[in-house]
Write a protein that holds these residues in place. Structure first.
Motif, PDB file in Angstrom:
ATOM      1  N   THR A  56       5.145  44.737 -45.485  1.00 47.37           N
ATOM      2  CA  THR A  56       4.617  46.105 -45.527  1.00 47.37           C
ATOM      3  C   THR A  56       5.646  47.084 -46.070  1.00 47.37           C
ATOM      4  O   THR A  56       5.350  47.898 -46.956  1.00 47.37           O
ATOM      5  CB  THR A  56       4.177  46.537 -44.123  1.00 47.37           C
ATOM      6  OG1 THR A  56       3.185  45.627 -43.630  1.00 47.37           O
ATOM      7  CG2 THR A  56       3.609  47.936 -44.140  1.00 47.37           C
ATOM      8  N   GLN A  79      -7.513  49.993 -58.352  1.00 44.43           N
ATOM      9  CA  GLN A  79      -7.802  50.509 -57.020  1.00 44.43           C
ATOM     10  C   GLN A  79      -9.199  50.146 -56.560  1.00 44.43           C
ATOM     11  O   GLN A  79      -9.404  49.769 -55.397  1.00 44.43           O
ATOM     12  CB  GLN A  79      -7.608  52.037 -57.014  1.00 44.43           C
ATOM     13  CG  GLN A  79      -8.050  52.715 -55.745  1.00 44.43           C
ATOM     14  CD  GLN A  79      -7.202  52.338 -54.535  1.00 44.43           C
ATOM     15  OE1 GLN A  79      -6.096  51.835 -54.692  1.00 44.43           O
ATOM     16  NE2 GLN A  79      -7.721  52.575 -53.347  1.00 44.43           N
ATOM     17  N   VAL A 136      -2.648  47.900 -53.329  1.00 43.88           N
ATOM     18  CA  VAL A 136      -3.475  48.752 -52.472  1.00 43.88           C
ATOM     19  C   VAL A 136      -2.782  50.080 -52.160  1.00 43.88           C
ATOM     20  O   VAL A 136      -3.413  51.139 -52.162  1.00 43.88           O
ATOM     21  CB  VAL A 136      -3.840  48.015 -51.172  1.00 43.88           C
ATOM     22  CG1 VAL A 136      -4.568  48.944 -50.214  1.00 43.88           C
ATOM     23  CG2 VAL A 136      -4.701  46.803 -51.486  1.00 43.88           C
ATOM     24  N   SER A 137      -1.485  50.037 -51.892  1.00 45.08           N
ATOM     25  CA  SER A 137      -0.768  51.261 -51.506  1.00 45.08           C
ATOM     26  C   SER A 137      -0.280  52.057 -52.711  1.00 45.08           C
ATOM     27  O   SER A 137       0.141  53.216 -52.559  1.00 45.08           O
ATOM     28  CB  SER A 137       0.433  50.903 -50.621  1.00 45.08           C
ATOM     29  OG  SER A 137       1.292  49.981 -51.285  1.00 45.08           O
ATOM     30  N   PRO A 152      -2.890  55.556 -53.947  1.00 47.04           N
ATOM     31  CA  PRO A 152      -2.829  56.851 -53.245  1.00 47.04           C
ATOM     32  C   PRO A 152      -1.568  57.641 -53.562  1.00 47.04           C
ATOM     33  O   PRO A 152      -1.619  58.868 -53.716  1.00 47.04           O
ATOM     34  CB  PRO A 152      -2.879  56.448 -51.766  1.00 47.04           C
ATOM     35  CG  PRO A 152      -3.525  55.121 -51.758  1.00 47.04           C
ATOM     36  CD  PRO A 152      -3.084  54.438 -53.008  1.00 47.04           C
ATOM     37  N   ILE A 161      -0.717  58.111 -46.459  1.00 54.45           N
ATOM     38  CA  ILE A 161      -1.872  57.244 -46.713  1.00 54.45           C
ATOM     39  C   ILE A 161      -1.413  55.861 -47.155  1.00 54.45           C
ATOM     40  O   ILE A 161      -1.924  54.836 -46.687  1.00 54.45           O
ATOM     41  CB  ILE A 161      -2.784  57.876 -47.778  1.00 54.45           C
ATOM     42  CG1 ILE A 161      -3.325  59.215 -47.288  1.00 54.45           C
ATOM     43  CG2 ILE A 161      -3.935  56.944 -48.128  1.00 54.45           C
ATOM     44  CD1 ILE A 161      -4.085  59.992 -48.349  1.00 54.45           C
ATOM     45  N   GLY A 162      -0.443  55.815 -48.062  1.00 54.95           N
ATOM     46  CA  GLY A 162       0.040  54.533 -48.573  1.00 54.95           C
ATOM     47  C   GLY A 162       0.686  53.672 -47.510  1.00 54.95           C
ATOM     48  O   GLY A 162       0.591  52.441 -47.561  1.00 54.95           O
ATOM     49  N   GLY A 207      -0.156  53.396 -44.270  1.00 51.70           N
ATOM     50  CA  GLY A 207      -1.212  52.697 -43.532  1.00 51.70           C
ATOM     51  C   GLY A 207      -1.904  51.639 -44.371  1.00 51.70           C
ATOM     52  O   GLY A 207      -2.181  50.531 -43.894  1.00 51.70           O
ATOM     53  N   LEU A 208      -2.163  51.956 -45.646  1.00 50.47           N
ATOM     54  CA  LEU A 208      -2.833  50.992 -46.513  1.00 50.47           C
ATOM     55  C   LEU A 208      -1.951  49.781 -46.809  1.00 50.47           C
ATOM     56  O   LEU A 208      -2.461  48.679 -46.995  1.00 50.47           O
ATOM     57  CB  LEU A 208      -3.246  51.673 -47.819  1.00 50.47           C
ATOM     58  CG  LEU A 208      -4.383  52.688 -47.724  1.00 50.47           C
ATOM     59  CD1 LEU A 208      -4.665  53.304 -49.071  1.00 50.47           C
ATOM     60  CD2 LEU A 208      -5.651  52.025 -47.182  1.00 50.47           C
ATOM     61  N   ILE A 267      -2.489  47.451 -43.901  1.00 52.57           N
ATOM     62  CA  ILE A 267      -3.817  46.840 -43.986  1.00 52.57           C
ATOM     63  C   ILE A 267      -3.848  45.783 -45.078  1.00 52.57           C
ATOM     64  O   ILE A 267      -4.372  44.671 -44.898  1.00 52.57           O
ATOM     65  CB  ILE A 267      -4.882  47.923 -44.233  1.00 52.57           C
ATOM     66  CG1 ILE A 267      -4.958  48.870 -43.036  1.00 52.57           C
ATOM     67  CG2 ILE A 267      -6.241  47.301 -44.504  1.00 52.57           C
ATOM     68  CD1 ILE A 267      -5.831  50.077 -43.277  1.00 52.57           C
ATOM     69  N   ALA A 268      -3.286  46.118 -46.238  1.00 50.31           N
ATOM     70  CA  ALA A 268      -3.294  45.180 -47.361  1.00 50.31           C
ATOM     71  C   ALA A 268      -2.467  43.937 -47.070  1.00 50.31           C
ATOM     72  O   ALA A 268      -2.838  42.831 -47.485  1.00 50.31           O
ATOM     73  CB  ALA A 268      -2.769  45.879 -48.616  1.00 50.31           C
TER      74      ALA A 268
END
Length: 269
Positions: free
Chosen positions: A72, A108, A137-138, A141, A190-191, A193-194, A197-198
């Motif tokens: 992450t 995206q 994914v990150s 954003p 935002i990035g 958290g993503l 998740i990713a």
């Protein structure tokens, strides 16, 4: 001055106590619900079995936690470098933005689960494939918020820089990048958290297993073995990692903006 410091300490104490009390109440409700319903631990464990599993399986869960955290953080760092750099490249020309920005949009909007098999095929190792998935994914954003920030500079200030004969590089460094900081910090939150998740979704898609696997594999393993307390313990660790990431990015945002930007100034007052 003393009254102001006391008020800040009181606000900080409230920010800590209120969420802590809410979480404690939710845990009590959870425990009472399990006791009243009489649900078996392999269906819905209570807080005590989850805490016991967390302690007993720490030797299994902690290395997996470190793997997920490393993926992450590294992917988020790469997304920061790539997103900011690509955003600066895009705003140099309208034609450059028209030519290259749709490529970022395509990456995206394409589900990462759909392209992860290709990434797994072409990436040299599984860890690299997970990093690429989390990065993709990150990345967007941060890119989109940075582009918006760089394009939202006051035109009067741009005209002033031009009037004083500032070069494009000087305008970028001394005006556009500082003005884009609030947008960048939003993209960073935002990035972050993503990216987590990713990382989890990518490991699900990769199906990686073994000693070097992250928490996603431990979740699947606990599910297949009907070890639901361990599953809840792994979910708890993922939640803690997510909260830590959000807290870190929020603190960085406050650190950068609290002296001058209205959003942080209003929060302080």
């Amino acid at each position: 001055m003393a009254d102001l410091n006391a008020e800040k300490r009181r606000d900080l104490l409230l920010k800590i106590l209120v969420p802590t009390c809410v979480i404690a109440i939710l845990i009590v409700i959870w425990d009472l619900s399990v006791r009243i319903s009489g649900a078996a631990p392999y269906i819905l464990p209570g807080p005590i079995p989850v805490a016991t599993a967390l302690i007993n399986d720490w030797g299994i869960l902690w290395p997996a936690f470190l793997v997920t955290a490393r993926i992450t953080l590294v992917s988020l760092a790469l997304a920061l470098i790539g997103g900011v750099g690509f955003a600066i490249f895009l705003v140099q020309s309208r034609w450059i933005e028209l030519a290259f920005y749709p490529i970022a949009v395509i990456l995206q909007v394409t589900p990462i689960v759909a392209i992860s098999p290709l990434i797994l095929i072409y990436a040299p190792t599984t860890q690299v494939a997970l990093l690429i998935c989390a990065f993709l994914v990150s990345f967007f954003p941060i890119l989109s918020n940075m582009v918006q920030g760089l394009k939202s500079v006051d035109h009067n200030l741009l005209n002033l820089m031009e009037l004083y004969g500032a070069s494009p590089l000087q305008t970028l460094i001394h005006l556009k990048i500082p003005a884009a900081q609030p947008y960048f910090m939003t993209g960073l939150r935002i990035g972050g958290g993503l990216a987590l998740i990713a990382a989890v979704v990518a490991e699900f898609a990769a199906g990686s297993a073994g000693a070097g696997s992250g928490l996603a594999f431990r979740l699947l393993e606990a599910q297949f073995r009907l070890n639901i307390p361990r599953l809840f313990a792994a979910l708890l660790m993922l939640s803690v990692l997510g909260v830590a990431l959000f807290s870190l990015t929020s603190f960085l945002s406050w650190l950068v903006l609290h002296r001058w930007h209205e959003s942080s100034l209003k929060r302080e007052n």
